[in-house]
Design a protein around this motif. Structure first.
Motif, PDB file in Angstrom:
ATOM      1  N   MET A 290      57.500  54.177  27.366  1.00 33.17           N
ATOM      2  CA  MET A 290      57.074  54.351  25.984  1.00 33.17           C
ATOM      3  C   MET A 290      58.256  54.447  25.029  1.00 33.17           C
ATOM      4  O   MET A 290      58.115  54.197  23.820  1.00 33.17           O
ATOM      5  CB  MET A 290      56.194  55.592  25.855  1.00 33.17           C
ATOM      6  N   ASP A 291      59.424  54.757  25.559  1.00 31.21           N
ATOM      7  CA  ASP A 291      60.621  54.809  24.715  1.00 31.21           C
ATOM      8  C   ASP A 291      61.187  53.414  24.421  1.00 31.21           C
ATOM      9  O   ASP A 291      62.101  53.285  23.602  1.00 31.21           O
ATOM     10  CB  ASP A 291      61.706  55.654  25.391  1.00 31.21           C
ATOM     11  N   GLN A 292      60.626  52.399  25.064  1.00 30.24           N
ATOM     12  CA  GLN A 292      61.103  51.039  24.848  1.00 30.24           C
ATOM     13  C   GLN A 292      60.337  50.402  23.674  1.00 30.24           C
ATOM     14  O   GLN A 292      59.104  50.317  23.702  1.00 30.24           O
ATOM     15  CB  GLN A 292      60.872  50.188  26.110  1.00 30.24           C
ATOM     16  N   PRO A 293      61.025  49.936  22.636  1.00 30.27           N
ATOM     17  CA  PRO A 293      60.334  49.332  21.486  1.00 30.27           C
ATOM     18  C   PRO A 293      59.424  48.167  21.864  1.00 30.27           C
ATOM     19  O   PRO A 293      58.347  48.000  21.299  1.00 30.27           O
ATOM     20  CB  PRO A 293      61.481  48.864  20.584  1.00 30.27           C
ATOM     21  N   VAL A 294      59.836  47.354  22.844  1.00 33.14           N
ATOM     22  CA  VAL A 294      59.030  46.193  23.220  1.00 33.14           C
ATOM     23  C   VAL A 294      57.698  46.621  23.819  1.00 33.14           C
ATOM     24  O   VAL A 294      56.668  45.959  23.640  1.00 33.14           O
ATOM     25  CB  VAL A 294      59.814  45.284  24.197  1.00 33.14           C
ATOM     26  N   VAL A 295      57.705  47.754  24.523  1.00 30.11           N
ATOM     27  CA  VAL A 295      56.467  48.278  25.106  1.00 30.11           C
ATOM     28  C   VAL A 295      55.540  48.779  24.007  1.00 30.11           C
ATOM     29  O   VAL A 295      54.338  48.495  23.995  1.00 30.11           O
ATOM     30  CB  VAL A 295      56.779  49.404  26.117  1.00 30.11           C
ATOM     31  N   ARG A 296      56.091  49.517  23.050  1.00 24.58           N
ATOM     32  CA  ARG A 296      55.275  50.028  21.950  1.00 24.58           C
ATOM     33  C   ARG A 296      54.683  48.877  21.128  1.00 24.58           C
ATOM     34  O   ARG A 296      53.528  48.931  20.687  1.00 24.58           O
ATOM     35  CB  ARG A 296      56.111  50.946  21.056  1.00 24.58           C
ATOM     36  N   HIS A 297      55.491  47.835  20.948  1.00 24.77           N
ATOM     37  CA  HIS A 297      55.015  46.669  20.197  1.00 24.77           C
ATOM     38  C   HIS A 297      53.832  46.009  20.901  1.00 24.77           C
ATOM     39  O   HIS A 297      52.829  45.653  20.270  1.00 24.77           O
ATOM     40  CB  HIS A 297      56.174  45.670  20.048  1.00 24.77           C
ATOM     41  N   ARG A 298      53.938  45.852  22.218  1.00 20.10           N
ATOM     42  CA  ARG A 298      52.859  45.216  22.976  1.00 20.10           C
ATOM     43  C   ARG A 298      51.582  46.050  22.916  1.00 20.10           C
ATOM     44  O   ARG A 298      50.480  45.527  22.741  1.00 20.10           O
ATOM     45  CB  ARG A 298      53.307  44.998  24.429  1.00 20.10           C
ATOM     46  N   LEU A 299      51.717  47.366  23.059  1.00 20.64           N
ATOM     47  CA  LEU A 299      50.559  48.255  22.987  1.00 20.64           C
ATOM     48  C   LEU A 299      49.921  48.225  21.597  1.00 20.64           C
ATOM     49  O   LEU A 299      48.694  48.225  21.465  1.00 20.64           O
ATOM     50  CB  LEU A 299      50.970  49.687  23.328  1.00 20.64           C
ATOM     51  N   ALA A 300      50.753  48.177  20.572  1.00 19.62           N
ATOM     52  CA  ALA A 300      50.233  48.172  19.197  1.00 19.62           C
ATOM     53  C   ALA A 300      49.439  46.896  18.918  1.00 19.62           C
ATOM     54  O   ALA A 300      48.374  46.938  18.288  1.00 19.62           O
ATOM     55  CB  ALA A 300      51.377  48.313  18.198  1.00 19.62           C
ATOM     56  N   LYS A 301      49.950  45.766  19.362  1.00 16.53           N
ATOM     57  CA  LYS A 301      49.245  44.492  19.132  1.00 16.53           C
ATOM     58  C   LYS A 301      47.876  44.497  19.812  1.00 16.53           C
ATOM     59  O   LYS A 301      46.864  44.117  19.214  1.00 16.53           O
ATOM     60  CB  LYS A 301      50.076  43.325  19.662  1.00 16.53           C
ATOM     61  N   ALA A 302      47.844  44.927  21.062  1.00 15.66           N
ATOM     62  CA  ALA A 302      46.570  44.961  21.783  1.00 15.66           C
ATOM     63  C   ALA A 302      45.632  45.997  21.178  1.00 15.66           C
ATOM     64  O   ALA A 302      44.428  45.764  21.035  1.00 15.66           O
ATOM     65  CB  ALA A 302      46.816  45.262  23.263  1.00 15.66           C
ATOM     66  N   GLY A 303      46.187  47.155  20.788  1.00 17.33           N
ATOM     67  CA  GLY A 303      45.365  48.202  20.196  1.00 17.33           C
ATOM     68  C   GLY A 303      44.744  47.799  18.869  1.00 17.33           C
ATOM     69  O   GLY A 303      43.584  48.136  18.582  1.00 17.33           O
ATOM     70  N   ALA A 304      45.492  47.072  18.062  1.00 16.15           N
ATOM     71  CA  ALA A 304      44.954  46.610  16.777  1.00 16.15           C
ATOM     72  C   ALA A 304      43.791  45.642  16.986  1.00 16.15           C
ATOM     73  O   ALA A 304      42.775  45.692  16.285  1.00 16.15           O
ATOM     74  CB  ALA A 304      46.055  45.940  15.961  1.00 16.15           C
TER      75      ALA A 304
END
Length: 416
Positions: A290-304
């Motif tokens: 979760m500290d990796q920006p690329v992981v947060r970005h992927r989760l945010a796209k799917a969550g949206a």
């Protein structure tokens, strides 16, 4: 979901109204009903789901549910097989069939397409000999068939096989356990006008043989190969009027597609929240994922994507509850088809996101990633049944164009 019956606190795991956020749709009564259903389903279904899915079987006593996975062994009957009987059958047929069907004492399924027809329901074919055989006539062909004349029993002699990939709605899902099937049959000439719908006995009935078909996803759905050989079906089992089959089938697809949309949204939440929880605890290169920006970005796209389609499905459900059936079929049929296609796309996005973030564990059928691996295998089961994705997207636009043209014509007439 947890046995405590409390909302899961992991982001994306619950719809907003269960996280305590205001909603224009849900009342205290809805919340009480949801809480009771969740407790019942946890005890009787969800806590056993992984075990049953691995075994590819559900116990005979599991008689009431409507969820994906093991629940699919029932949902195609309760959600898709029974409604035509409820809406269009004669009072006599309803009184004969519904008490056992609605209580789960007798199980049913729906049988619509055949291998060559696929999503082209109007292309269902059978043949019949030129000479009747006494009080019966024998029909032969791919899928199913009957010849209807009031006052007699008539014979179905047909070859029926499910489309393996279209297992939830187009295949003979939960056929292996079903006492009856709501079946599309050809009673007249070619095309949509020659189709009818009837209730056909299955399990233990003379002339019916069934065997399970092994599929890649939703293994407890009971996908079935059925062969009917000179099966005698009462004329009174006809649903609605002869030749009315296409209309019955098409209106039945509306709530079927909406049901699949709800299912997809729930499965997407399970997959994405599992990935979210995993990324908060899994460490790599000295920090959590979760500290990796690329992981947060992927989760945010799917969550949206997930929250967007979830809100859309709720909106359609609300509109459906306020409109008369005829108006809802006209105005929401195309939109519902589009929502079903989109919900399945979102499930695919969330499941892929989860598998990628679980890494190697997301490819295994045991351990931490077994749930997301199973959901990923279920994605085609969402994208194809109820109308394949591309077919539904085309249907949605054609329906919207039709509504526009009707409204434009009315406006033109009003000006005159």
């Amino acid at each position: 979901m947890s046995p405590t019956n409390l909302p899961n606190p992991i982001p994306f795991s619950e719809p907003p109204y269960l996280r305590g956020l205001p909603s224009p749709y849900y009342t205290e009564g809805h919340l009480r009903f949801q809480k009771a259903c969740r407790a019942f389903l946890w005890e009787n279904l969800i806590s056993h789901a992984t075990e049953w899915e691995k075994a590819g079987q559900v116990p005979d006593h599991m008689a009431r549910s409507g969820l994906a996975g093991p629940g699919t062994s029932l949902s195609a009957g309760f959600a898709f097989g029974i409604p035509p009987v409820l809406k269009y059958a004669s009072r006599e047929l309803q009184e004969r069939m519904l008490p056992d069907m609605l209580t789960g004492r007798k199980r049913t399924c729906i049988a619509i397409t055949e291998p060559e027809a696929g999503s082209d329901v109007a292309n269902i074919t059978t043949t019949r000999p030129s000479l009747p055989m006494g009080s019966f006539t024998s029909l032969t062909g791919r899928r199913s068939g009957m010849f209807y004349v009031p006052g007699f029993f008539y014979s179905l002699s047909a070859f029926l096989v499910c489309d393996v990939f279209a297992m939830l709605c187009f295949g003979i899902t939960n056929g292996i356990w079903s006492d009856y099937t709501t079946m599309a049959v050809r009673t007249g000439g070619p095309g949509a006008a020659g189709l009818s719908v009837m209730v056909v006995p299955l399990k233990g009935y003379p002339g019916v043989s069934m065997r399970p078909i092994h599929v890649s996803g939703s293994k407890t759905s009971g996908t079935t190969y059925i062969e009917l050989d000179d099966v005698k079906v009462p004329v009174e089992n006809l649903i609605g009027r002869e030749g009315d089959g296409m209309r019955i089938i098409m209106t039945n697809f509306n709530h079927e597609r909406l049901t699949i949309s709800v299912q997809c949204t729930r499965q997407a939440r399970v997959a994405l929240s599992a990935a979210f929880g995993y990324c908060m605890k899994r460490e790599a290169f000295g920090k959590t994922l979760m500290d990796q920006p690329v992981v947060r970005h992927r989760l945010a796209k799917a969550g949206a994507e997930l929250e967007t389609v979830s809100a859309w499905v709720e909106q359609i459900l609300y509109q459906l509850s306020k409109l008369e059936k005829k108006e809802a079929d006209r105005l929401l049929g195309g939109v519902t088809a589009m929502a079903k296609a989109k919900a399945a796309m979102v499930l695919n996005e969330c499941a892929q996101c989860a598998v990628l973030l679980f890494g190697g564990a997301g490819l295994t059928q045991s351990g931490q990633g077994e749930l997301v691996e199973a959901i990923m295998r279920d994605v085609p089961v969402a994208r194809i049944p109820g109308g394949s994705e591309d077919v539904l997207l085309d249907l949605a636009v054609r329906q919207l164009v039709k509504i526009y043209q009707t409204q434009e014509k009315k406006l033109g007439q009003a000006k005159i």
